[in-house]
Scaffold this motif. Sequence first.
Motif, short mmCIF file in Angstrom:
data_model
loop_
_atom_site.label_atom_id
_atom_site.label_comp_id
_atom_site.label_asym_id
_atom_site.label_seq_id
_atom_site.Cartn_x
_atom_site.Cartn_y
_atom_site.Cartn_z
N GLU B 640 0.87 -1.18 0.00
CA GLU B 640 0.00 0.00 0.00
C GLU B 640 0.90 1.23 0.00
OE1 GLU B 640 -3.33 0.65 0.00
OE2 GLU B 640 -3.45 -1.47 -0.60
N ILE B 641 0.53 2.24 -0.78
CA ILE B 641 1.34 3.46 -0.71
C ILE B 641 0.44 4.63 -0.35
CG2 ILE B 641 3.07 2.69 -2.36
CD1 ILE B 641 1.71 4.63 -4.37
N SER B 642 0.99 5.57 0.40
CA SER B 642 0.22 6.77 0.73
C SER B 642 1.00 7.97 0.19
CB SER B 642 0.06 6.87 2.24
OG SER B 642 1.34 6.88 2.85
N MET B 643 0.22 8.90 -0.39
CA MET B 643 0.85 10.03 -1.07
C MET B 643 1.01 11.21 -0.12
SD MET B 643 1.03 8.93 -4.22
CE MET B 643 0.88 10.21 -5.45
N SER B 644 2.18 11.88 -0.23
CA SER B 644 2.38 13.10 0.55
C SER B 644 3.43 13.93 -0.18
CB SER B 644 2.87 12.73 1.95
OG SER B 644 4.03 11.95 1.86
N GLY B 679 3.97 12.42 -3.83
CA GLY B 679 4.39 11.05 -4.12
C GLY B 679 4.60 10.26 -2.85
N HIS B 680 5.22 9.09 -3.03
CA HIS B 680 5.47 8.17 -1.92
C HIS B 680 6.98 8.02 -1.85
CE1 HIS B 680 5.79 3.84 -0.49
NE2 HIS B 680 5.26 4.47 0.53
N SER B 683 8.89 4.81 -2.88
CA SER B 683 8.72 4.50 -4.31
C SER B 683 9.53 5.47 -5.16
CB SER B 683 7.24 4.59 -4.69
OG SER B 683 6.48 3.73 -3.88
N MET B 767 1.93 5.80 -8.18
CA MET B 767 1.83 7.15 -7.62
C MET B 767 0.96 8.05 -8.51
SD MET B 767 5.59 7.96 -6.08
CE MET B 767 6.54 7.41 -7.48
#
Lengths: 139, 790
Positions: B640-644, B679-680, B683, B767
Motif C-alpha cells: 500500500e502506498i500513501s501520497m504526501s 508522491g510516496h 517509491s 503514484m
Amino acid sequence: MRDRLPPILAVEDNEDDAFALKRAFRRSDLEIDLHLIEDGKAAMDYLSGTGPFADRELHPIPRVILLDLKLPYLSGLEVLAEIRRAPALQSLPVVILSGSDEARDHARANELGVQGYLVKPPTAENLVEVIQPWLNQSE
Amino acid sequence: MAADIHKGEVSVGHGLGRPGEHTALFYDSDPQLSRAVARFAGEGLGAGVTVCLIARNHLFNSVCTILGENGFNVDSLLKRRRLRYFDVTVWKDAILQPGIDPIEWFVGQLALALEGTEAEVPRLYGELSSSLIALGNSDLAMRIEEAGNDYLVEHEAAFLCAYPLTMLDHEISRDDLHLLCQKHSCILGAESKAVVSDELRSILELRQRADSLEAEVASHRITERNLRDQTRALRILQRIAADLARQNDPEQAVTLVIEGGLELTGASFGAFFHDAQEGDRIYTLYTLAGVPPEAFSQFPMPRRTALFAPTFEEQQVVRIADVGEDPRHGQNAPYNGLPPGHLPVRSYLAVPVKTRTGKVFGSLLFGHGDPDVFNESAEEMAISLADHAALALENANLTAALQREVISLQSAQTKSRRLASIVHSSEDAIISKDLDGNIRTWNRGAELIFGYAAEEIIGSPITRLFPPHLLPEEDAIMARIRSGQQVEHYETVRMRKDGTPVDISLSISPVLDENGKVVGAAKIGRDISERKRQEAELQRANLELRRIRDELELRVEERTASLREAISQVEEFSYTVSHDLRAPLRATSVYCDVLLNEHRTLIERDADALRCVQRIADSTARLDQMIRDVLAFGRVSKNEISMSPVNLDSLITDIISHSPNLQSPSATVTVHPLGEVLGHAPSLTQVLSNLLNNAVKFMPEGQSPVVAIWADRREDRVRIWVKDNGIGIAPEHHSRLFGIFERIHPKLPYEGSGVGLAIVRRAAERMGGAVGVESDGQHGSQFWVELATV
C-alpha cells in the motif's frame, strides 16, 4: 583472561553460513570468543543454563547474541521473544543475522527489540560495527 | 302658520320672495298692509331666510304681533338678526340732510341692512320711497328704487315696496306713477272697497294682462321645450328598449341601460348596483358608465346610508336637487358625506330596477356635479328606463337559463351515448345483475372473456360463472352490495363456458334506483390471466435470478479464497526465495571469495581455473541481484502506498550520497533545483535511483558518465528529466523498454536483471504518474517521470 570473558553466542544452523560467519569473525580481529549453537532450543538451554550448559563457568551469559531467524525447533523470533521475557536476560544485546532483507522481518525484530540487524553474508566490517560497542562497555 | 297669513285680503302669493323680484304693493289701509307684510316676512322666516323691514314703527309693531300670533318668537329672531328692523322715519330724515349724497347713503345703508345674507335670498320690505313721495320728493324716490334694482342685479334678494292708494289722488303725477311702476318688476293691487283711481286700475289691468300673456308665452315655450325633450327622450328610450330586446347578455344589457340613462337624464355618470350571491355570502357588484372605473375603484361599496337605503332596501325613487343641501346626506361615519377624492355629486337620482311582479334586480344611480340637473321628466325617464332594464334582465336571465338547460341536456345525451359506447366496446366484462343474482346485462367484453353470448346467459344466475369451490363468495359479495358498499379490485377465479378457469379482477358497485334503493349490482371484470401468468413467470425468473446470484456469490467467494491463498503462497514463495534460495548463492559466493583470496596463489597456477572461479562469482552475484530485483518489484506491486509532499532535492542528495558510482570521480551528476512533488518517498527513491544508476551504467568504452537532472512544471504536473551521455536506445526499442526482464543490450557487458525499469514504471504508475524516454539511440537518453505537483 580472554577465556573468562563472556563470549559472543551465534545461533546458526546452516553450515555454509556458519563458515562465512566464522571467516568474517576471524578477519574482524575482535578479541572475544565466538560460540556457535545450531538450533533455537539449544540456544534457550544455553541462556537458561540447563542441560549440557549448566556450568556457567564454561558457558557464561554471552556479551552479545547473533541470532539467525530461520532455525530448527524454535525460530529466531521465538528465541528473541523468550529472551525479552526472561528477567535475567533483559539487558542481553541481540543482533539479527538473516538472509532476509524483507521489511516484515525487520519490522517483527524491531517490535520485539533488537540492537542490530545484519543481512548475510556478514563481512568483518559489519561485525565490528554491530559488536564493538558492546565490548567497550564495562561489566 | 303661513296658511293663516294666506287668509289676508291681499293676494301676495304670486311671485313674492323669488330672487330678483322687486314688487310694488298698492294698499288702502295699514291693517291690510300689516297682514301682507307679515305674510311676506313669515314665509321668508319660515324658509330660513333673513327678513329686513324698513318701516314705520307702528307698522313694525303690528307685523310683529301677527308673527307672534302665528308662532314666531320675534324676540329671538330679532336677537339672532334673522329679523331686522329699521325705522323708516330715521332713514328719511337722514337721507334729506344737506351735504349728503342721498343715493350713496342709501346704497351704504342697504348693504349694512342686508349684511351677512350673501348666501341666501333675503327679503326686504321698504316704505322709504313711499314716505319720500308723501313729502313731494318723487324724483328722489325714483332714484332710490333704481338703486334698489342695481342692488338686485348684484345680489340675490327679494324686495317688497308699499304705496298707499291715497297717494295717487294728489301726491304723484300720472307720469311719475308710470315711471314708478316701471321701476318694479311686479305690481300688486290690494282688493279693496276703497276707490282706486281709474288711472291705476287701467295700469294695473294692462300690466296684469301683459304679465299673464308673458307667463302664457313662457309656459308655452316650456311646454314646447318639454315636449321636444320628451320626444327626444322617448326616441332614446325606444332605441334602448329595441337594443335591450336584442341583448341576451345581462352585463351588456346593464351597460346599455346605464349609457342610455346618461343620455336620458343628462347625468355625467351612472351606475347599476346589484347583489350577487356566491354560496352564503352576498356581494354588491356594480357596473359604471360615464367615468373610468378607476374613478370609483378606490372607494368602498355604497352602504345602507340614509341616502342609499330607500333605493336599495325599499325600492323607492330618490331625486335630490343638491346632495350637499339635503338633510339625508352626510349623516354617516366615517366620511359624513362623500369619501375624499370622490367625484363631486350634487344632483342625485336613484331608481330601483324591478319587474312588475316585484322581482328586484338592483338599483340605477345617476349623478352630476352640478345641482338641479334632474327634473321630474328625467325622473320619469329613469323610471321607464328601469322598467325596460328589468324586462331585459329578466329576458336575458331566462335565455341564459334556457341555454344552460339545453347545454346540460345535450351534454347528458352525449355522456349517455359515450357511456353506452364505452360499455359496448370495453374489453372488460361489464355485467349487471339483480338482487336475486340473475344476470341482466352482458357486454361484448363479457362475451370475449367468458365465451357466453349475451342471449344465452342473460337471465341465468351469476353463479353459473363460479367454480364450485368459490360459490360461497357470491353471498359475501351480495351482502356488501345490499349494504350499499362497493367491492374493488377483488382478484378471484371464474369459469369460462368451456370449463377452463379464468383469473379476473372484479369491481362491483351497487345499482341504485331513483330513490337511492339498491336494486342490483354492476360488475366490471378484467381478465388478469395474462397478468397472473406474467407474475408467475416473473416470480420464477426472480427465483432463478436469486439462485444464479447465490451461485455466483459462492463462486466469487471460492475464487476470492483461492486467490487469497495464491497471494499468500506467492508471498510465502518470495519469502522463501529471499531466505532459502539465496542461501546456496551466498555460500557459492563466499566459497568463490575464499578461493580468490585465500587460495589465489594455488588457482593462479592455472589460468583456466582462475577464470572459472571468477565467472562463478560473477554469475552468482548477478543471480542474487536478479532475485533481489524481483523481490523489489513484487514489493512495489503489493505494498500500500500513501501520497504526501516529497522534497525531491533532498531525496536526490540522499540517493547520490549512498551510491559511490554516482559520485565524482566515477560520474558527473548535475542536479538542478527540483522542488516538491506529490508522491510516496520510498517509491520515489526506487524510481530515481534506478534511473540514475541506469544513466551511469550504459556508457561507451572509455567515456565517463555525465548526467543532468532537472524538472519541468506545467500546470499541476511535474516532469523530472534524467539525461545521460550513454549509448542511447534506438527508438524501435522504446516501447518494450519498461517491461520486466527486458534487456535491450543482452550482448553488451552491462550488469542488470531487466527488472529496474519495470520497477520504475510500476512505482510511477502507482503514484498516479507516468514514465517515458527520448533517445535517438546515438546521443544518450533522456528519461522522464511525470507526477502531480503538491
